[in-house]
Write an enzyme that holds these catalytic residues in place. Structure first.
Site, short mmCIF file in Angstrom:
data_model
loop_
_atom_site.label_atom_id
_atom_site.label_comp_id
_atom_site.label_asym_id
_atom_site.label_seq_id
_atom_site.Cartn_x
_atom_site.Cartn_y
_atom_site.Cartn_z
N HIS A 1 0.85 -1.20 0.00
CA HIS A 1 0.00 0.00 0.00
C HIS A 1 0.88 1.24 0.00
O HIS A 1 1.63 1.48 0.95
CB HIS A 1 -0.88 -0.02 1.25
CG HIS A 1 -2.09 0.86 1.19
ND1 HIS A 1 -2.04 2.18 0.78
CD2 HIS A 1 -3.39 0.60 1.50
CE1 HIS A 1 -3.26 2.69 0.84
NE2 HIS A 1 -4.09 1.77 1.28
N TYR B 1 -2.47 5.97 -5.59
CA TYR B 1 -2.85 4.69 -5.02
C TYR B 1 -3.00 3.62 -6.11
O TYR B 1 -2.45 2.52 -6.04
CB TYR B 1 -4.16 4.80 -4.25
CG TYR B 1 -4.03 5.28 -2.82
CD1 TYR B 1 -2.89 5.96 -2.38
CD2 TYR B 1 -5.05 5.08 -1.90
CE1 TYR B 1 -2.78 6.40 -1.08
CE2 TYR B 1 -4.96 5.52 -0.59
CZ TYR B 1 -3.82 6.18 -0.19
OH TYR B 1 -3.72 6.62 1.11
N GLU C 1 -11.95 -0.52 3.36
CA GLU C 1 -11.22 0.72 3.63
C GLU C 1 -12.20 1.83 4.05
O GLU C 1 -12.05 2.99 3.68
CB GLU C 1 -10.40 1.15 2.41
CG GLU C 1 -9.26 2.10 2.74
CD GLU C 1 -8.41 2.44 1.53
OE1 GLU C 1 -7.31 2.99 1.73
OE2 GLU C 1 -8.81 2.17 0.38
#
Length: 351
Positions: free
Chosen positions: A182, A198, A288
Site C-alpha cells: 500500500h 494509489y 477501507e
C-alpha cells in the site's frame, strides 16, 4: 463471519496529527527529536473515535472484524530520516494496539513499517524487521503495510522485489505474516493521491512481482494488493500476453499462489469484473471504510465504501466462493488470525 482485511485508523484523535506535525517541524528546523511519550491520548478519546466511526459502520454493515492499521496516507515516509520514521511507526502502531485492546475481537492489528527512501532505505528495512517482530510477537499483530514507494510519489526506490527487502521477507516468512503493498501520500503534484498514486502503485507493484523471481526465493511469502489491484483485472490479458512474450510462466503459476487482491472497489461493475477475472481464492473482502471515498453513491443509495452491499450484488459466485471471499481467504493469508482467541471458533475452512 465477515472479515474486512483493509481498515485504517483515519479517525484518530487530533492529538496524533499535532504530534506528527511537531515531529516533522522540529526535525526540519534543527534536527531535533520529539519524544513519543509527549503524545497523550486517553482511552476515552480512542473509544469515542472508534465507536462513532469504524465500529458504528461495522455494526451497520455486518462486519465482524477489521484488520486495522495506521492511516496509509499519513505514513509519509519521505519526511525526516530513518529515526523519524521509526519513532512515527512505533507511535502509530502502539495506538493501533490500544484500539485492539479496547475492542477485542472487532479489530486486529496490522502495522506500519518505518521505511525511508534514498540512502536510508537499507537501514530502514532493518528497522522494519525489528518493528515487525515487535508488533507481531509483543502486540499480537497479524500483518504489515509495505509501501512500494517510500519516496511518496517520486518512485525513487528500487522495486519491492529488490534484494534490499529480502531481510524483511525472511522475517515475514518466519513469522508467517503477509504484507499489504500500500503506497502512502503523494508529494508529486502530477499524481493525486487517492485516484492516481494509489491505483498506479497497485498496478506498478503487480508488474514488479510478475517480472521477478521473488516467490521462487520465498515460496511461502504472501502479499495483498489493495483497491482491487488497480488496473490489474481490467488488463489481465495484457499481463498474460507480456509474460508469454518474455518467456515467463503463466500468471496462475507465476503469482497467484502468493498474491491476493482486496475488494476495495466502489462500483458494482468493477467488483463484478474483479470476481470474474480473478479466482475466488485470490480475493479478500475489504472496504477501507472511512477512508478514500466517504460519500453516498447516488446510483445505489449506499456509501461508496459499503463494499458488502456491492459484493452481494455481483453474480456468478457460488456459496463457497462467497465464504472464501468473506472470511476463508483472510484466515489463509493472515494465518495468525486463527490464533486470535476471539476468532478461535470461527467457522471457516482454510484451503
Amino acid at each position: 463471519m465477515l472479515i474486512d482485511c483493509h481498515g485504517h485508523f483515519t479517525t484518530a484523535p487530533p492529538a496524533l496529527g499535532r504530534w506528527r506535525e511537531k515531529q516533522i517541524r522540529a526535525f526540519e528546523d534543527s534536527g531535533a527529536r520529539v519524544p513519543p511519550d509527549e503524545l497523550c491520548i486517553s482511552d476515552d478519546e480512542i473509544r469515542s473515535a472508534i465507536e462513532q466511526g469504524q465500529l458504528k459502520l461495522q455494526n451497520e454493515r455486518g462486519t465482524d472484524v477489521t484488520l486495522f492499521s495506521p492511516g496509509a496516507g499519513k505514513m509519509a515516509h519521505h519526511y525526516g530520516d530513518a529515526q523519524t520514521s521509526l519513532d512515527w511507526s512505533r507511535v502509530t502502531n502502539d495506538l493501533i494496539s490500544r484500539v485492539c485492546g479496547l475492542f477485542p475481537g472487532r479489530f486486529v492489528g496490522v502495522c506500519q513499517l518505518p521505511q525511508s527512501p534514498g540512502d536510508a532505505l537499507e537501514a530502514s528495512v532493518h528497522n522494519s524487521v525489528a518493528e515487525l517482530e515487535r508488533c507481531v510477537r509483543e502486540l499480537g499483530f497479524v500483518g504489515a503495510l509495505l509501501n512500494p514507494d517510500p519516496s511518496d510519489g517520486n518512485w525513487q526506490a528500487p522495486p519491492v522485489t529488490d534484494k534490499v527487502y529480502y531481510p524483511l521477507y525472511e522475517k515475514m516468512v518466519e513469522l508467517d505474516v503477509p504484507a499489504m503493498l500500500h503506497v502512502a501520500m503523494s508529494r508529486n503534484p502530477a499524481l493525486q493521491g487517492t485516484c492516481a498514486h494509489y491505483l498506479a502503485g497497485d498496478t506498478a507493484v503487480f508488474m514488479q512481482l510478475c517480472q521477478s523471481d521473488l516467490f521462487r526465493d520465498f515460496p511461502g511469502l504472501k502479499v495483498v494488493i489493495p483497491h482491487g489491484g488497480g488496473a490489474v483485472p481490467y488488463h489481465w490479458g495484457r499481463y498474460r500476453g507480456v509474460m508469454q512474450d518474455q518467456g515467463r510462466p503463466p500468471l496462475e503459476e507465476l503469482v497467484l499462489n502468493n498474491v491476493y487482491f482486496d475488494t476495495c472497489v466502489y462500483h458494482p461493475r468493477g467488483m463484478q469484473l474483479l470476481v470474474d477475472v480473478l479466482p475466488a481464492e485470490n480475493v479478500l473482502f475489504a472496504s477501507e471504510m472511512i477512508g478514500a471515498v466517504r460519500g453516498i453513491d447516488p446510483e445505489t443509495g449506499h456509501h461508496f465504501d459499503d463494499t458488502k452491499s456491492i459484493l452481494d450484488s455481483v453474480t456468478g459466485l457460488s456459496d463457497e466462493d462467497r465464504r472464501l471471499i468473506e472470511s476463508g481467504n483472510a484466515l489463509h493469508v493472515f494465518p495468525r488470525l486463527k490464533n486470535d482467541k476471539h476468532l478461535a471458533n470461527a467457522e471457516a475452512t482454510v484451503r
